[in-house]
Design a protein around this motif. Structure first.
Motif, short mmCIF file in Angstrom:
data_model
loop_
_atom_site.label_atom_id
_atom_site.label_comp_id
_atom_site.label_asym_id
_atom_site.label_seq_id
_atom_site.Cartn_x
_atom_site.Cartn_y
_atom_site.Cartn_z
N TRP A 12 3.49 6.04 -8.13
CA TRP A 12 2.63 5.05 -7.56
C TRP A 12 1.27 5.44 -7.59
N ASP A 124 4.78 7.69 -0.11
CA ASP A 124 6.06 7.77 -0.30
C ASP A 124 6.72 7.24 -1.63
N SER A 126 6.49 3.88 -2.36
CA SER A 126 7.11 2.51 -2.21
C SER A 126 5.62 1.48 -2.07
N THR A 128 3.72 1.51 0.43
CA THR A 128 3.44 1.03 1.85
C THR A 128 1.85 1.39 1.92
#
Length: 150
Positions: A12, A124, A126, A128
């Protein structure tokens, strides 16, 4: 952080780089365990004085949703909250700096110890990010705390 979690976080983070594969290779070989990543593409970063940032993070952590990634520099002088892109162009706040388009931030490799900047809340993988409205409320709450500055 598990190896799988660290890999997802690295994936990410490097997705913000112009060449993610080259960024990953350079980052993994960097003896300091840090990389320069461009803000403004996948996230902006709001940088707050550490004495305010840590209490604000505590307020956010008590909320219903997990905050996005949060960095701290050495000596915890500053705290950086990862927020959605475009937040810094609209943010008004005394003493709060923004890293948005055209700026770069030092980011530690998730799951590895470094001598300086470190994750208070690691990514993480994701995507977020911290909600700017929740962060603003947390900052107000932290400023108003009766024990701030003691």
């Amino acid at each position: 952080m598990t190896t799988t979690g660290a890999n997802a976080a690295v994936d990410w983070l490097v997705s913000a780089a112009p060449d993610p594969d080259a960024c990953r290779r350079a980052w993994e070989r960097n003896p300091l365990g840090v990389a320069l990543l461009e803000a403004g593409r996948r996230w902006d970063v709001l940088i707050v004085e550490g004495a305010l940032g840590r209490p604000a993070l505590e307020v956010l952590a008590r909320g219903r949703e997990r905050p996005g990634p949060v960095l701290s520099d050495f000596r915890e002088a500053r705290t950086g909250f990862f927020v959605p892109p475009g937040t810094t162009t609209r943010w008004l706040g005394t003493g709060i700096r923004g890293a948005g388009p055209g700026t770069w931030i030092v980011v530690p490799y998730p799951g590895r110890a470094t001598g300086g900047v470190r994750w208070l809340v690691p990514p993480d993988g994701s995507g977020t990010l911290t909600d700017p409205v929740a962060l603003e409320l947390a900052l107000h709450t932290a400023v108003a705390a009766p024990d701030r500055g003691r």
